[in-house]
Design a protein around this motif. Structure first.
Motif, short mmCIF file in Angstrom:
data_model
loop_
_atom_site.label_atom_id
_atom_site.label_comp_id
_atom_site.label_asym_id
_atom_site.label_seq_id
_atom_site.Cartn_x
_atom_site.Cartn_y
_atom_site.Cartn_z
N UNK A 164 -4.81 1.59 2.21
CA UNK A 164 -5.75 2.22 3.17
C UNK A 164 -6.86 2.94 2.43
N UNK A 165 -6.50 3.60 1.34
CA UNK A 165 -7.51 4.33 0.57
C UNK A 165 -8.56 3.37 0.02
N UNK A 166 -8.10 2.22 -0.47
CA UNK A 166 -9.03 1.23 -1.03
C UNK A 166 -9.97 0.72 0.07
N UNK A 167 -9.40 0.40 1.21
CA UNK A 167 -10.21 -0.13 2.31
C UNK A 167 -11.16 0.93 2.85
N UNK A 168 -10.68 2.16 2.93
CA UNK A 168 -11.48 3.23 3.54
C UNK A 168 -12.78 3.44 2.78
N UNK A 169 -12.72 3.32 1.46
CA UNK A 169 -13.93 3.53 0.67
C UNK A 169 -14.99 2.48 0.95
N UNK A 170 -14.57 1.26 1.17
CA UNK A 170 -15.54 0.20 1.42
C UNK A 170 -15.99 0.23 2.88
N UNK A 171 -15.02 0.32 3.77
CA UNK A 171 -15.34 0.27 5.20
C UNK A 171 -15.98 1.58 5.68
N UNK A 172 -15.74 2.64 4.90
CA UNK A 172 -16.26 3.97 5.26
C UNK A 172 -15.78 4.39 6.64
N UNK A 173 -14.54 4.17 6.88
CA UNK A 173 -13.92 4.66 8.11
C UNK A 173 -12.74 5.54 7.71
N UNK A 174 -12.31 6.43 8.59
CA UNK A 174 -11.22 7.35 8.22
C UNK A 174 -9.90 6.58 8.02
N UNK A 175 -9.09 7.15 7.13
CA UNK A 175 -7.78 6.56 6.80
C UNK A 175 -6.96 6.32 8.07
N UNK A 176 -7.02 7.26 9.01
CA UNK A 176 -6.16 7.12 10.20
C UNK A 176 -6.62 5.99 11.11
N UNK A 177 -7.78 5.42 10.82
CA UNK A 177 -8.23 4.26 11.60
C UNK A 177 -7.83 2.94 10.94
N UNK A 178 -6.93 3.03 9.96
CA UNK A 178 -6.52 1.82 9.23
C UNK A 178 -5.00 1.67 9.31
N UNK A 179 -4.56 0.51 9.70
CA UNK A 179 -3.13 0.19 9.67
C UNK A 179 -2.91 -0.89 8.62
N UNK A 180 -1.71 -0.92 8.06
CA UNK A 180 -1.41 -1.93 7.05
C UNK A 180 -0.16 -2.69 7.47
N UNK A 181 -0.24 -4.00 7.46
CA UNK A 181 0.91 -4.85 7.79
C UNK A 181 1.31 -5.63 6.55
N UNK A 182 2.59 -5.58 6.22
CA UNK A 182 3.13 -6.36 5.11
C UNK A 182 4.48 -6.92 5.55
N UNK A 183 4.96 -7.90 4.82
CA UNK A 183 6.35 -8.28 4.94
C UNK A 183 6.71 -9.08 6.17
#
Lengths: 790, 162, 284
Positions: A513-532
């Protein structure tokens, strides 16, 4: 919607987003899964290290209460299997490995038969009723014994018990060894370990109404497991869904293909019901892959000044009874390629032999080969310092690869390239934090009063990420080096990341989320991560070799960049300006130098989905998938220092301090990074001081069959770890990360050994093999005292 | 005398709720908790009482529920990890674990938290040595214990202030 | 991980428990804290037909302190022995030893009676009982009998207990005022059991040893009393030479166990080192 972050997220010590459910007891591990009509499998394991199987009588088991099915290996012959390795070093002789032993067992713990019953208790009861006739054969467990003439042979197609011979060469060792002032030899043992994830392996295979099969498995590599299970059981890959829920640690042990991974899917389809298998801890000791298990003979040629001219290595890598998933690559490419460590040693000659024995298969365990490789380099340079009575720090400094030499190919290697680093910087930072000079004098002063303290130093480097794909073909690694990430923006501008990496506790939800947030410039809480989940995540290789941030993280980064690039096109259209005039910052697209009101990322996202005002020929949607294949591998490095006190009367080691300075490139999250170092170092300390798998050399019985005799350290056995970092970003990927997971377990074993050797050096002891248990240290002191006539 | 297949009725209180369950004599308390009651926060990490992943509280004492028969729980009052935070908040120990990054894979965590409860009950202001000794019954393979010790220390100092 | 099936009875009286044992001595096991029994059942190293839970038996519980001595019920847990203030005021050895047993969770459940009856050669309480000259009270079909702890342990995992007997209580004579105690132990890193453990009760009169008892565990097939070493110390000062000689005598008192972790030589050395350190700790 909250405002875009004002600060860069990469580098922030954020607390983990995944903690709540785990702390509240709401995690979902495979054994927590309970499906209607679920049956339970239990496995009968060989009590013998080596035996011919005669009659297998399943009749009593079949008629026991609750039993649905009982099978021996014969019944599966030709139906599923054999289990093939995924990494086969060219030229290797690959022993055939049935899913269940058919006519011969080759290690204590090998599957001989199985029962499926309505409850686990009934399955266990019925397993106890299976009667097997064995004709016991001579067994061999030790790699040095296994390669001798006359040793028991395990496989007809593996003469001499050697599956693989691998050679590395650079410069002219023979020449420099003739010219050197000194040549010394040493034999070092890399003790066999049990990875000991706190969650043992478990698997549930469930047939679905639509004819597909869902397999729940604690897998570090869900997509690889999907491929392997599909190929070995004969299920079309697209009809197989692999779900890896929360995983209770992996450390390499959960990235291989085991018999049970194949049996549950096969049996679930045969029986038309979900089938679960759960591994008990004692079972795990004899069924889940072990780690390390090497013996190395080392020769080092050096000058009077302590400059190393050449190094020669002969490795015997014990891989157990069969070639497990990556087994031929561990003692070879992963070990001897890295035998020169952080030192400039131009003349290098190494040969590695991969040896089968009547033991549990050995495969990747945190560091896989690199701990063994670093141990070669570090034990060698330490021996040089000891031999010349030079300061261990100065000898290292003298031999380090210099900062200006990066990218550096050791001994002219084609396969190894260290991308960047500054070993002197690491050393200086570590010495300062450790207060080396003061402690050095403290050690000397205390020796007079019978207090034996010692300082250990170890430096390491390695390579993370197993990439790029095209290079992996050369070494016989049957998978790619890429990782995939899909970043999907919803119509409100919030993101879901589908990542092919697989967290087993590393905290990917937070770090990706931290990696994506820097590029997308959106808050961490607006990012979900799906794995597995192979049904949700498009593709992936999973998590191993410290690759998740370097490759998986870069993949998220690039994918996020593509999102922004497309969003920018849409924004330009919305703003009715040329795309090149649009700039994106703080979550809004604006046209600098104009008074055109900016448009926010969320508005652009909305437009992407309503599609009302898109540029010509631009598809609607804001959703990008990337298969990121790195151009090279990042090389983390580090210098660790340990301070110990040894009680020569009891052999007990007290660890007084431990300082780790690591260069893992850019730190995504310093808090999580330090956590990786703490855990890795403690696993390394465990190898150095406590853990060792023992086999009875005569009959091949496993002597460390439970946690009552295999000493996994508790809190009271280990010290605080002072973790510091130096950041030299890797030039091999866009975020500059190198990889961190394996660092601690690579550096700590030699560091601890050197500290103890330093402490007992007044006795004249120059060598000890791990684990440095109190009885072993005490015996060495006794021996030395006897030798000295005390 | 009862037959082996016979189920015994056990009545106990768990996380404040009274339960009566039928259990085979050989059923372990941890299996009763996980499978019959669906409280899967309590984990099984070994089979020789070493790892502590199954730690719960029985009558106010931390015990390893893999080494207790379900039938022995008759009349007991049991607290599992799920009993600490019925809502969405974390209790102080859980919050300290979050704050100090004292968990990674999370498998040992519920048992570890239950042991920390006992530790702080016995020693409200433990030293680092006390903490490390006090957690001798729990194995963590991820954190190297460093941050677990920090988390407990943070609670200890709070204890001193109050 | 799942025991073989067995019957379970929660005994309501000592007599009932003894009767059940007598009915089927080979197939019946007593369940107290369960911390030795249940792991062995889970690994199916044992599969009794019947478990008799003696956890409710009041006559096996409690710590009583009287003028003449201390009486400890077999069901008393390690944690209770650790925590009991009146007990540890008299015999601080209990707190020292209990604190070194296993871990807090195990101590909350494991009992002293279970530990003694199991006679693990590396258990802690046997050494302590020997140093305290304890007497074991055994309940059987014909009532109670008592035996000195030093005569109780027979061999590895073997005691004088008959199959239909129950270890009921431990009686410890009240120590002479001024007696000092120490328990030292080197723990096995995995099991937490004693590689060697030494318990000492010792009294000094005007700097001379007037009473000494030494119990040793971990070193031999069963815990033993270091008689020669103790006798040697009587009437002597705790000088370096005397301590060294006592340590030598103690390590010569037994043929030490040897296993994968520790050699017999190492254990013999630990006996000496630990005795010396214990005696130094007792030196005023």
């Amino acid at each position: 919607m909250s405002q875009a972050p004002a600060i860069r997220q990469i580098g922030q010590p954020l607390r983990r987003r995944e903690d709540f459910k785990l702390l509240a007891g709401k995690g979902r591990y495979v054994d927590d899964i309970k499906l209607p009509g679920m049956l339970h499998m239990a496995v009968l394991r060989s009590p013998h290290a080596h035996a011919r199987i005669g009659r297998v009588d399943l009749s009593a088991a079949r008629s026991a209460p609750g039993v649905r099915l009982a099978l021996s290996g014969q019944a599966l012959d030709g139906k599923i299997g054999p289990i093939r390795p995924n990494w086969i070093i060219p030229g290797s002789k690959v022993p055939s490995r049935p899913v269940i032993a058919i006519d011969r067992v080759r290690f204590v713990g090998e599957c001989v038969a199985l029962v499926v019953a309505e409850t686990l208790a009934e399955a266990y009861d019925a397993v106890g009723l299976i009667d097997v006739d064995y004709e016991v054969l001579p067994a061999v467990t030790d790699e040095e014994v296994a390669v001798r003439d006359g040793a028991p042979q395990l496989h007809d197609n593996v003469p001499g018990n050697i599956t693989t011979i691998y050679k590395v060469r650079g410069g002219d060792y023979q020449k420099v060894s003739r010219e050197a002032d000194h040549v010394i030899g040493l034999r070092v043992v890399n003790n066999r370990l049990i990875p000991t994830c706190m969650e043992t392996r478990a698997i549930v295979a469930a047939p679905e109404l639509d004819g597909t099969l869902t397999v729940y498995i604690g897998s570090q590599v869900p997509h690889m497991h999907r491929r392997w299970i599909a190929e070995t059981v004969g299920i079309p890959e697209h009809q197989l869904r692999v779900v890896a829920p929360d995983i209770g640690g992996g450390f390499g042990a959960k990235m291989h293909l085991y018999s049970e991974d194949l049996l549950c899917p096969y049996l679930a389809r045969e029986l038309g019901a979900p089938v679960k298998w759960w591994e008990s801890r004692s079972e795990s000791h004899q069924s889940t892959s072990h780690g390390r298990a090497h013996t190395e003979r080392i020769e080092v040629a050096f000058t009077n000044e302590g400059k190393i001219l050449g190094l020669k290595v002969e490795t015997l890598g014990n891989v157990g009874a069969y070639l497990s998933n990556m087994a031929s690559g561990g003692p070879t490419v992963n070990t001897v390629n890295f035998g020169t460590g952080t030192y400039k040693i131009d003349n290098y000659e190494a040969i590695s032999r991969v040896v089968v024995t009547n033991t549990v298969p050995v495969d990747a365990y945190r560091g896989y080969g690199r701990p063994e490789g670093a141990y070669i380099a570090e034990r060698a340079i330490d021996a040089v310092a000891r031999h010349l009575k030079l300061d261990q720090v100065e000898v290292r400094r003298k031999n380090f690869v210099q900062p200006a030499e990066f990218p550096y190919r050791p001994y002219g290697s084609m396969g190894v390239m260290y991308d960047s680093g500054n070993y002197q910087g690491l050393l200086d930072k570590a010495l300062a934090a450790f207060d080396y000079d003061r402690r050095r004098s403290e050690c000397e002063a205390l020796r007079g009063s019978g207090i034996y303290r010692g300082i250990g130093v170890a430096a390491y480097t390695h390579m993370c990420g197993m990439a790029p794909s095209r290079r992996l073909a050369v070494s016989g690694f049957d998978r790619g080096g890429w990782e995939s990430a899909r970043v999907s923006i919803d119509s409100s501008g919030r993101a879901t990341i589908y990542s092919g990496s697989m967290s087993q506790g590393q905290g990917h939800i937070t770090s990706l989320s931290q990696i994506a947030a820097d590029v997308l410039q959106i808050p961490i809480e607006n990012i979900e991560v799906v794995q597995g989940d192979t049904r949700q995540v498009q593709a992936g290789h999973g998590t191993f070799n410290s690759r998740s941030m370097a490759v998986g993280g870069s993949s998220v980064h690039v994918s996020s960049q593509r999102i922004v690039a497309k969003a920018k096109k849409i924004a330009a259209s919305m703003l009715e300006v040329d795309e090149k005039d649009v700039s994106y910052s703080a979550g809004a697209f604006s046209v600098p130098g104009t008074d055109i009101p900016p448009v926010t990322f969320s508005k652009v996202a909305r437009m992407a989905y309503v599609g009302h005002k898109l540029p010509d020929r631009l598809e609607p949607g804001l959703d990008e998938t990337v298969f990121y294949d790195p151009t090279g591998m990042g090389s983390p490095s580090g210098v660790h220092l340990a301070y110990v006190e040894v009680d020569p009367e009891t052999g007990i080691v007290d660890i007084l301090d431990y300082v780790a300075v690591d260069d893992v490139g850019t730190l995504i999250n310093p808090r999580l990074a330090a956590g990786q170092i703490h855990g890795g170092v403690v696993q390394g300390i465990a190898q150095a001081l406590y853990e060792e798998v023992s086999y009875d050399a005569d009959n091949g019985q496993l002597l460390t069959g439970s946690l009552l005799d295999y000493a996994v350290p508790r809190a009271e056995h280990v010290p605080n770890i002072r973790s510091l970092f130096q950041e030299t970003p890797s030039p091999t990927n866009p975020i500059g990360v190198k990889g961190i997971g394996e660092s601690g377990s690579i550096a700590a074993p030699p560091c601890m050994v050197h500290a103890v050797l330093d402490a007992v050096s007044p006795f004249g002891i120059t060598h000890l093999d791990m684990p440095l248990t109190p009885p072993r240290i005490w015996a060495a002191v006794q021996e030395a005292r006897k030798g000295a006539g005390q | 005398m009862s037959t082996r297949e016979e189920r015994h009725t056990v009545t106990f209180e768990i996380n404040g709720a009274r339960k009566t369950v039928a259990a085979e004599a050989r059923r372990l308390l941890v299996h009763l908790i996980r499978e019959d009651l669906g409280l899967t926060g309590t984990h099984v990490g070994c089979d020789t009482s070493q790892c502590g992943a199954c730690t719960v509280e029985i009558d106010g004492l931390a015990v390893k529920s893999c080494t207790v028969l379900a039938v022995s729980a008759e009349g007991a009052s049991i607290t599992t990890i799920e009993g600490l935070t019925p809502g969405t908040d974390l209790d102080p120990i859980q919050a300290a674990f979050h704050e100090h990054h004292a968990l990674q894979c999370g498998f040992c965590t519920p048992g570890m938290v239950m042991s920390v409860r006992q530790l702080l009950k016995d020693q409200p202001a433990p030293s680092e040595h006390d903490i490390r000794r006090g957690l001798a019954g729990n194995i963590c393979r991820c954190t190297g214990y460093h941050n677990i010790v920090r988390a407990v220390e943070s609670l200890a100092s709070k204890g001193e202030q109050s | 991980m799942i025991p073989a099936a067995f019957d379970y009875v929660r005994a309501s009286s000592l007599t009932q428990a003894i009767d059940l044992l007598r009915n089927d001595p080979d197939g019946t096991k007593l369940l107290a804290g369960g911390h030795t029994l249940l792991p062995s059942l889970k690994l199916r190293l044992a599969s009794p037909a019947l478990l008799v839970d003696i956890g409710d038996l009041a006559e096996l519980k409690g710590i009583e302190i009287s003028e003449t001595g201390i009486r400890i019920g077999a069901l008393t847990t390690h944690a209770e022995l650790f925590a009991s203030l009146p007990l540890n005021e008299q015999l601080p050895l209990f707190r020292q030893a209990a604190g070194l047993i296993a871990d807090p969770q195990v101590r909350n459940r494991g009992t002293i009676g279970g530990s003694l009856a199991n006679a693990d050669p590396a258990a802690d309480w046997p050494a302590v009982m020997l140093a305290l000259q304890a007497e074991i009270e055994i309940a059987g079909t014909s009532g109670f009998r008592t035996i000195l702890a030093r005569d109780f342990f027979v061999d590895i995992f073997s005691t004088v207990l008959e199959a239909d007997e129950i270890l009921a209580r431990i009686n410890i004579p009240r120590p002479t005022a001024g007696t000092r105690f120490v328990y030292r132990k080197i723990r096995h890193p995995a099991s937490g059991f004693a590689v060697v453990g030494i318990a000492i009760a010792l009294r000094l009169s005007q700097n001379l040893v007037s009473e000494a008892t030494i119990g040793v565990t971990g070193a031999a097939n069963h815990a033993f009393v270091g008689e020669d070493a103790a006798d040697f110390l009587i009437g002597k000062t705790l000088s370096r030479e005397n301590i060294d000689q006592a340590a030598r005598l103690l390590s010569e008192a037994t043929e030490c166990l040897s296993d994968r972790y520790a050699s017999a030589d190492y254990r013999a050395n630990l006996i000496q080192v630990e005795l010396k350190r214990a005696l130094l700790a007792l030196t005023p």
